[in-house]
Structures are given as structure tokens and as C-alpha cells.
Design a protein around this motif. Sequence first.
Motif, PDB file in Angstrom:
ATOM      1  N   ARG A 297     -48.561  67.188  23.241  1.00  0.00           N
ATOM      2  CA  ARG A 297     -49.004  68.365  23.608  1.00  0.00           C
ATOM      3  C   ARG A 297     -47.893  69.558  24.030  1.00  0.00           C
ATOM      4  NH1 ARG A 297     -53.774  65.852  27.885  1.00  0.00           N
ATOM      5  NH2 ARG A 297     -55.200  65.023  26.125  1.00  0.00           N
ATOM      6  N   GLU A 298     -46.975  69.375  24.407  1.00  0.00           N
ATOM      7  CA  GLU A 298     -45.873  70.244  24.787  1.00  0.00           C
ATOM      8  C   GLU A 298     -45.392  70.743  23.566  1.00  0.00           C
ATOM      9  OE1 GLU A 298     -42.948  68.265  27.313  1.00  0.00           O
ATOM     10  OE2 GLU A 298     -44.216  68.328  29.119  1.00  0.00           O
ATOM     11  N   LEU A 299     -44.870  69.855  22.608  1.00  0.00           N
ATOM     12  CA  LEU A 299     -44.641  70.292  21.431  1.00  0.00           C
ATOM     13  C   LEU A 299     -45.464  71.152  20.613  1.00  0.00           C
ATOM     14  CD1 LEU A 299     -42.837  67.157  19.896  1.00  0.00           C
ATOM     15  CD2 LEU A 299     -41.671  69.227  20.665  1.00  0.00           C
ATOM     16  N   LYS A 300     -46.833  70.828  20.483  1.00  0.00           N
ATOM     17  CA  LYS A 300     -47.745  71.764  19.955  1.00  0.00           C
ATOM     18  C   LYS A 300     -47.929  72.970  20.384  1.00  0.00           C
ATOM     19  CE  LYS A 300     -51.730  69.817  19.365  1.00  0.00           C
ATOM     20  NZ  LYS A 300     -53.235  69.195  19.517  1.00  0.00           N
ATOM     21  N   GLN A 301     -47.587  73.292  21.904  1.00  0.00           N
ATOM     22  CA  GLN A 301     -47.438  74.574  22.422  1.00  0.00           C
ATOM     23  C   GLN A 301     -46.190  75.602  22.031  1.00  0.00           C
ATOM     24  OE1 GLN A 301     -47.743  74.020  26.638  1.00  0.00           O
ATOM     25  NE2 GLN A 301     -49.954  73.463  26.389  1.00  0.00           N
ATOM     26  N   THR A 302     -45.130  74.956  21.240  1.00  0.00           N
ATOM     27  CA  THR A 302     -43.926  75.665  20.589  1.00  0.00           C
ATOM     28  C   THR A 302     -44.382  76.616  19.739  1.00  0.00           C
ATOM     29  OG1 THR A 302     -42.655  73.825  21.243  1.00  0.00           O
ATOM     30  CG2 THR A 302     -41.640  75.471  19.901  1.00  0.00           C
ATOM     31  N   GLU A 303     -44.299  77.834  19.832  1.00  0.00           N
ATOM     32  CA  GLU A 303     -44.492  78.964  18.669  1.00  0.00           C
ATOM     33  C   GLU A 303     -43.556  79.250  17.597  1.00  0.00           C
ATOM     34  OE1 GLU A 303     -47.766  79.954  18.242  1.00  0.00           O
ATOM     35  OE2 GLU A 303     -48.422  78.864  20.163  1.00  0.00           O
ATOM     36  N   ASP A 304     -42.232  79.089  17.956  1.00  0.00           N
ATOM     37  CA  ASP A 304     -41.236  79.117  17.231  1.00  0.00           C
ATOM     38  C   ASP A 304     -41.017  78.068  16.104  1.00  0.00           C
ATOM     39  OD1 ASP A 304     -38.991  79.665  15.727  1.00  0.00           O
ATOM     40  OD2 ASP A 304     -37.520  79.935  17.732  1.00  0.00           O
ATOM     41  N   PRO A 305     -41.079  78.504  14.854  1.00  0.00           N
ATOM     42  CA  PRO A 305     -41.260  77.516  13.814  1.00  0.00           C
ATOM     43  C   PRO A 305     -39.928  76.674  13.726  1.00  0.00           C
ATOM     44  CG  PRO A 305     -42.336  79.289  13.004  1.00  0.00           C
ATOM     45  CD  PRO A 305     -41.602  79.752  14.182  1.00  0.00           C
ATOM     46  N   LEU A 306     -38.744  77.338  13.939  1.00  0.00           N
ATOM     47  CA  LEU A 306     -37.627  76.594  13.970  1.00  0.00           C
ATOM     48  C   LEU A 306     -37.437  75.582  15.059  1.00  0.00           C
ATOM     49  CD1 LEU A 306     -34.880  76.492  12.371  1.00  0.00           C
ATOM     50  CD2 LEU A 306     -33.929  78.395  13.882  1.00  0.00           C
ATOM     51  N   CYS A 307     -37.679  76.095  16.234  1.00  0.00           N
ATOM     52  CA  CYS A 307     -37.574  75.264  17.455  1.00  0.00           C
ATOM     53  C   CYS A 307     -38.597  74.070  17.074  1.00  0.00           C
ATOM     54  CB  CYS A 307     -37.990  75.983  18.594  1.00  0.00           C
ATOM     55  SG  CYS A 307     -36.612  77.194  19.001  1.00  0.00           S
ATOM     56  N   PHE A 308     -39.625  74.333  16.637  1.00  0.00           N
ATOM     57  CA  PHE A 308     -40.846  73.193  16.463  1.00  0.00           C
ATOM     58  C   PHE A 308     -40.273  72.162  15.893  1.00  0.00           C
ATOM     59  CE2 PHE A 308     -44.197  71.330  14.272  1.00  0.00           C
ATOM     60  CZ  PHE A 308     -45.087  70.930  15.356  1.00  0.00           C
ATOM     61  N   LEU A 309     -39.812  72.600  14.296  1.00  0.00           N
ATOM     62  CA  LEU A 309     -39.295  71.578  13.731  1.00  0.00           C
ATOM     63  C   LEU A 309     -38.055  70.944  14.305  1.00  0.00           C
ATOM     64  CD1 LEU A 309     -39.597  73.594  10.304  1.00  0.00           C
ATOM     65  CD2 LEU A 309     -40.873  71.770  11.130  1.00  0.00           C
TER      66      LEU A 309
END
Length: 563
Positions: A297-309
Motif C-alpha cells: 500500500r505504501e509503494l502504491k502511494q509513491t507518485e514518482d515513477p523512478l522512485c516507484f520502480l
Amino acid sequence: MEMASSNSLLSEDQLLCPICLDVFTRPVSTPCGHNFCMSCITSYWDDIPVSQCPVCKEAFERRPDLKVNTFISGLTSQFKSLQVTDAHIRSLDQHQAGCGGAVLCDICTDTQREAVRSCLECLTSYCDIHLEPHGRAGGLKRHTLVEPLSSLEDRICMEHTRLLTLFCRDDKVLLCDVCAGLSHVNHHVVSVPHEHKEMKALLGETEAQVQQMIQERLQKVRDMKVSVEQSKTETKGVIADSVGDLTALVSEIQKSQTELVTVIEEKQKAAEEQADGFIRGMEREITELQKTTMKLRELKQTEDPLCFLQSSPNPAFLPHTMDLSTIHFNGQGEVRHIQKSLSKTVSQLRLLLSKMSTEIQRVSDGTVGSSDALLRCMQQYEVDVVLDPDTAHPLLTISDDRKQVSYGTGSGFCLNQNQNMFTVHLAVLGQRGFWSRRFYFEVFVGEKVEWCLGVATASVERREALAPGPRCGLWVICFLKNRISSFSSSNVPVHFGKVERVGVFVDYDGGQISFYDVQTETLIYSFTDCVFTEELFPYFNPCDNEYGPNFGPMIIVPVGRVE
């Protein structure tokens, strides 16, 4: 005494029959002039083809019609009177001497003197004083005087006032010579001494026979007492052994009960422990999965694509979990399996106990060891049973002699169905019904894997399924694979093992129906205390092939014939 003088002129040899060599009895004279007893010459002529004289051998063209020679008969009677009287007097004198008694004069009024003679005509005993007129008076001189006798009336024929010297074997009565010549002409008449001698001999034989019977019974009593003592000893041993066996059996049952409870409890405990392990493991997995859910759920809230990946986990990031398809709780299944196995075992044990109770009852009733005799007794009520095709289910085939029924060869369809036909149960009835009597029949079932046999009422339901119960009008036993049960309690076996030949005995008035294994001569099952109010018909159901090939016929067979 005049008779004494007559006797001195006539010897005994002159009065003997040439055939029996005894004093004449009802003497007769042949045309050739020889004399014989009537019965002797008649028997002699009955045994030879030509009537002839036994003495001179003169033959007669036809058997002479003989009549009693009254003159010779009179001489014989006088001779017998003296002979018999003397014998009786000697016997009586000996008896009286032994007993110390004496015959007293019947005429004396004051003090009775001892009698010296008895008169057979006067039936009176006289002392020497009162006897004097018999030696002086002309009429009294012809009277017959004998030694003193007591009970003169018992020795004299009251009708003819003559001494009883003969005995009629046909009528079992004493006779005088006149009685014999008048009313006992064709009877078997013998002299009193002769009958007395033979009767004494017969009594001797009877006494010996009675003594032998006494000895036999005394020996039987001795043997029986010994047997009773042996029986007591054996009975004590049997009771001790039986009680010991049953006590051991009860102990084993109690032990099995304890072991059973322990096993079930252990199985339940093991199942609970296993389930607890599964539950704790799955609870741990749930905790880990919940943590993973929070991270996702925390990862799903990351908006920056680079940080998400850069932060996105690979698939291996998921925690290791158990395969739920391999996890199951089988505690109840094992318990049910144990219960089913126990139920079957208990059912068999109850059947064995029932058989034991039956044997005990047979011992009590005195029928133990007589199964074969009991079956033979029932077989005496055999009746000729033939099948009624009008009642047969369409899928059944009846043989031409109406003695066999089988399944699977019928068409299954009948244009002319009638109210008598079975349309649900694969059954057929016998042609003849029975009221208020006993009857018996035998059926060969061979290797069939399923069948039903018994009797049914005339009103039994034929177009709908029969519901087991006391009022369904059906009393049958049903065989399936390796056990037999009654139709009314199909879940309770009454017999185990295959039976090839079944005997059915019905006691209508006694309210009993019994089934026998004819080959082993043992009882399979009995319906008792039944109440019958209508005709009973033999009932046959060969059943279908649900449990394997079952095309073999049920065959009505006569008693004593082996298929």
C-alpha cells in the motif's frame, strides 16, 4: 359209600382219552365204537385229509356228526367228582391241620361237634351223630358224602347241585358236567386240575418274568443314579467353564471398550494438535501477509515513477506460504470410520449372542440336538407350490412348469396389465393360498447374489412400493451378497453366509413363519407372534443385477431332491 363201590368197579384207564391220555372231557363215540374227548377227535380230524378212527384206523366217507355220550359223561363226572373232591379234601385237610382249624357240624345247636362228613346234595357238614340218617334212610343213602369241607356252596353248581369239576376257557367260569353238556358244548372245556396245573405253570412263568423286570429296573435305577452323579460333576465343570468363558469375554469387551475410547480420544487429540499446528502456521502467514499488504500500500502511494520502480519489489518479495489444497482436517472422518466398523462388529456380535440365546432356549425347551428331526417334522407339511404368471412383474420370466422364476428375460412391457400384477417389486406369488393350517415348501436359490423369499397376504400392495412394517402384508427374508436380513428390518442382519436351499414353514394358527437352511438343517430366522387374517401366498423375488450378475432362477423343489 355207594360212589366208592362204583369206583371200585371202574378203573381210571377205562376213562382215559386215547389221544390226550387224560380223563374224558365231553366224551363222544365214533361209529366204530371207540371213545374220545370231543375237542381231541375234532382237532385230530382237522389235521388229516380223511376222517378215520385214531385207534382202529377205520375210515368214514364223511365226518360223523358226534354227540356227547351221556352215559360215559356221567361215569366220567362221578369219577372226576371223587378224584377232584379227594384232592381238594386232602389239600384242605392239610391246610386246616396247618392252621389248627376244623370243619364243624352244621346241625349241632348247643356245642358244635367236629364234622366227619359233608353231603354234596344237602350242602351240609355232619358230625357222626347227625350223619346217621344218611346211612339209614333210603333217599339219603344215595347222597354223595365226602370228607368235611368248608364253604360247600362255593364248590357246588347252584343250578344243578353238582360238584364244579370243569373250567370253560372261553367264558372263564367253573362248570359242573351238566353245565358243560348244556351251555358250553362248543367251548374249550378242561378239567379243574388240568386248568389249575396250567395256570400255576403260567403264574410261575409270569412271576419269573416279573422278577426279571424287577431286576432290570433295579439295574436301571443303579445306572441312572451313577449317571446322575456323573452329570452333576460334568454340569459343575460346564458351568465353571461357561462362566469363565463368558467372564473372559466380558472382560475382553470391557478392555476393547477402554482401548476404543483411548484410541478415539488419542485420535481426537492428535487431530486437534495437527489442526492447532495448521492454525498457528496460517496465523503467522496471515501476519506476514498483512505486513506485506502494508508495504504494498505504501509503494502504491509513491507518485514518482523512478522512485516507484526503484522501490518496487520483485515477485519473490511475497512471503513463503503453505499450499492450502494440501491442508485438511480429517478427525471426524476417522471417528466415523471407527464408528462404522464398530457398528458392523457389534451387529455381528449381537447376532452371535442371539444365536447363543437361541441355543440356550433350545436346551431349556428340550429341543437341543433335534434340528434335523424338527426340520423333518416340518417337511411333513410339504405342499405343491406353482407360480401364478398373472401376478409376475413384466421383467420376470416364469418357466413352463411354473416352478422357476428368473429376472432379465422378460419384455418389461405388458399390454394387458391387471390388478394382480406386481409393477414395482420384481415379484410373483404362488398360485394357491392357504388358510388356517401349516404348510412347507423349499426353494433352490443357488449362487444368486440377491433374492427375497417368504409369504404375502392376498391384499399385499402390487402397484406401489411396499413400506416395511407389520401391516404391509409381507413376511420375507432378503439375501444380499453375504448376509440375510428381514424385510421389516433390512439394516439388521439375521444371518451371515450364503444359503443355497431354503425351507419355508408357516404355522398359520400359531402365528409363526420360519426359514431354514436345508443343507445344514439350521434355523435362519423366524417371524413370531404374527396375526394372520387372510390367505397367505408364497412370495418370490429374484431381484435385479444391481449388485452383479443375478440371472439365476429361483426354483421350487420337492423335499429330498438336490439340485
